[in-house]
Write an enzyme that holds these catalytic residues in place. Structure first.
Site, PDB file in Angstrom:
ATOM      1  N   TYR A 111       0.873  -1.169   0.000  1.00  0.00           N
ATOM      2  CA  TYR A 111       0.000   0.000   0.000  1.00  0.00           C
ATOM      3  C   TYR A 111       0.912   1.222   0.000  1.00  0.00           C
ATOM      4  O   TYR A 111       1.991   1.190  -0.581  1.00  0.00           O
ATOM      5  CB  TYR A 111      -0.933  -0.091   1.223  1.00  0.00           C
ATOM      6  CG  TYR A 111      -2.048   0.911   1.251  1.00  0.00           C
ATOM      7  CD1 TYR A 111      -2.846   1.158   0.137  1.00  0.00           C
ATOM      8  CD2 TYR A 111      -2.340   1.609   2.429  1.00  0.00           C
ATOM      9  CE1 TYR A 111      -3.885   2.068   0.179  1.00  0.00           C
ATOM     10  CE2 TYR A 111      -3.378   2.517   2.487  1.00  0.00           C
ATOM     11  CZ  TYR A 111      -4.143   2.755   1.355  1.00  0.00           C
ATOM     12  OH  TYR A 111      -5.166   3.656   1.404  1.00  0.00           O
ATOM     13  N   LYS A 184      -5.810  -1.754  -1.986  1.00  0.00           N
ATOM     14  CA  LYS A 184      -6.972  -1.727  -1.094  1.00  0.00           C
ATOM     15  C   LYS A 184      -7.520  -3.142  -0.894  1.00  0.00           C
ATOM     16  O   LYS A 184      -7.899  -3.530   0.219  1.00  0.00           O
ATOM     17  CB  LYS A 184      -8.062  -0.835  -1.686  1.00  0.00           C
ATOM     18  CG  LYS A 184      -7.711   0.640  -1.739  1.00  0.00           C
ATOM     19  CD  LYS A 184      -7.746   1.277  -0.364  1.00  0.00           C
ATOM     20  CE  LYS A 184      -7.561   2.775  -0.469  1.00  0.00           C
ATOM     21  NZ  LYS A 184      -7.602   3.455   0.827  1.00  0.00           N
TER      22      LYS A 184
END
Length: 571
Positions: A111, A184
């Site tokens: 991420y 995500k």
């Protein structure tokens, strides 16, 4: 044959039984089924794998140790990212087992911030990629493209979609933005146990204004400027209609849209479909959670705070909206709640007669006569220093992307009027933070309560260790998505977002000096389960839950997918 037709997950807790429809080498090319040398000899006989693997059997714990060694052996963040991506594309269970057990260490790779580099290098690092790409030049293929994923009407809980205009802090990245959807998706699974097979990553290719991409021979997206206006709106509408038709129970998670489109899309669809914008609502929830935890620690009330937001864009106004809604819920009128906020954009304090004020900012525009008698620097606009000098805020939030905007004079001025100022420099990455935690603590003599957008090391001051909370959306969106899926909510309401914020804040206890305002990422599974239960209950209260939960704790726990090799059932 799609992966979903190669096998099916059978009813039971945590996806622990899978029926296999294929044999031989196809299994080794199917990440959800492949377990490499962990297949037992009996399984190899049954599945036609004899001779396709080395003789020895390696249990998952040993595989995990090897995978972690390989991760550590990679020298750069991008090398680590590529190694993890290869593992994800080879062995779903092992990838998520590794991510779950080393989440705090690995999350910055899968991420932010490393995902930003992966997106920028997408054209040149293109390898195997799952997801759905939809072209604005071929809107008639939207439904066909979604169907190609192989999912049925009851097979999708969450659709994560981006048009890539507002990717992180790097802006328009064309089709490379699909990678943020995968980032995500990884956190939904590792953090909340959402089954990775029950999510879709979707990239909306509407062109790009990034000239570097348009002039790159390897760029795989549409080679024209970004489409806007009525044609863009029609494309979004066509996507929503197709998604609703094919996956009627799925929540659409909008990710990294430009500020204007983010608010417009959320406003247009929030009362029509189950939809969530992480940049607006997720950021608002986690920042509100930090504020609620700080206020609770001080023995105060949210409704009594004076909140200054420097950076009145998607994130900043989203924070204001949620805090305002909670103030109204506590008994203030909407106007009284609006009056607790002072919001600034690049031109200074937003006034009713300011040029370029967007619709979503207008509730917070101040009357010019309010500031006419203020003591200002006389620069033709009302600056942040002016606002702090005259308002004496109790909470100062930065979402401006302006490094150093929270200067020493501004923070000292705030601290001169507030015993325990709450300061949140949230802009990412670290180089864009409005102030550093160490400076804020120095300028307030250690009195400030802090949360940041980027991760910062603990600050040691006067023999006390101050742990800096990171306002990371991962504390909210995985649990919210899980809660929506468990109760099959038809909408994501304001009450559900507020419930998520309160759930996160409830896990914070400021008993010792320097305690963080938010839970640790390493505790994300517990945080997400807590959020999911609160969200499901709020959905029931608002009448949008499609399933009544008889035992919310058990129901949520049973829905959380676990990264363990499932029992394989032969057809």
């Amino acid at each position: 044959m799609t992966e979903q037709r190669r096998y099916e997950v059978l009813p039971g807790n945590h996806g622990s039984r899978v029926k296999v429809h294929i044999r031989g080498g196809d299994i080794l090319w199917t990440p959800r089924l492949n377990r490499g040398t962990a297949f037992t000899h009996e399984e190899r006989e049954q599945l036609g794998l004899v001779g396709l693997l080395p003789t020895g059997i390696t249990p998952i714990d040993a595989q995990l140790h090897r995978a972690y060694e390989q991760f550590l052996d990679a020298r750069t963040p991008m090398a680590k990212y590529r190694r993890l991506t290869a593992l994800r594309d080879r062995n779903t269970v092992l990838f998520y087992r590794l991510l779950s057990e080393h989440l705090e260490e690995i999350m910055p790779i899968v991420y932010t911030p490393t995902i930003g580099d992966a997106i920028e290098q997408f054209s040149h690092q293109f390898t195997r990629l799952t997801g759905v790409f939809l072209s604005i030049d071929a809107p008639e293929t939207i439904e066909q493209s979604l169907e190609a994923s192989g999912r049925g009407a009851d097979d999708v809980d969450i659709i994560i979609v981006t048009d890539s205009e507002g990717i992180l802090g790097i802006g328009d990245q064309g089709v490379g933005g699909i990678q943020i959807c995968h980032g995500k998706k990884s956190l939904y699974t590792a953090g909340a146990g959402v089954d990775p097979d029950r999510m879709l990553a979707v990239g909306l290719d509407v062109g790009t204004d990034n000239l570097g991409l348009l002039n790159d021979d390897l760029y795989p997206g549409l080679r024209h400027a970004r489409v806007r206006g009525q044609r863009y709106d029609a494309f979004i509408e066509a996507f929503v209609a197709a998604a609703q038709k094919l996956y009627p129970h799925a929540m659409i998670h909008w990710e990294d849209f430009g500020a204007a489109n983010a608010h417009t899309i959320l406003t247009r669809y929030r009362d029509r479909i189950c939809t969530f914008n992480d940049d607006v609502q997720g950021t608002a929830a986690v920042v509100s959670a930090a504020a609620l935890a700080a206020i609770k620690g001080l023995g105060e009330r949210l409704r009594d705070q004076r909140i200054v937001i420097h950076g009145a864009g998607t994130a900043g106004i989203g924070i204001a909206d949620l805090c305002r809604d909670m103030m109204v819920e506590s008994g203030l009128s909407e106007q009284e709640a609006d009056d607790r906020f002072w919001c600034l954009n690049s031109r200074g304090l937003i006034l009713e007669d300011s040029a370029g004020v967007r619709d979503f900012q207008r509730p917070y525009a101040r009357r010019p006569d309010e500031v006419a008698a203020w003591d200002t620097d006389g620069r033709g606009r009302v600056t942040l220093a002016d606002v702090v000098r005259n308002v004496h805020p109790t909470i100062l939030i930065g979402t401006s992307g302006q490094p150093g905007a929270f200067s020493e004079p501004i923070i000292r001025d705030m601290a001169a009027h507030v015993a325990r100022p709450i300061v949140m420099p949230l802009s990412n990455p670290t180089t864009l933070a409005e102030a550093t935690p160490s400076d804020v603590l120095d300028w307030t003599d250690g009195a400030a309560l802090l949360a940041t957008g980027s991760p910062f090391d603990p600050v040691v001051r006067d023999e006390a260790v101050y742990h800096v909370a990171q306002a990371n959306n991962a504390l909210v969106f995985p649990g919210l998505g899980l809660g929506v899926a468990v109760c099959r909510a038809s909408r994501v309401t304001d009450r559900m977002i507020a419930a998520a914020a309160r759930a996160v804040a409830s896990l914070v206890h400021l008993r010792a000096p320097g305690a963080p305002l938010l839970p640790r990422i390493g505790d994300l599974r517990r945080v997400s389960a807590t959020v999911a239960i609160a969200v499901a209950r709020a959905a029931a209260e608002d009448g949008v839950a499609g399933v009544e939960l008889e035992n919310p704790v058990q129901d949520v726990f049973d829905r959380m997918w676990q990264p363990v090799y499932p029992e394989l059932v032969l057809d």
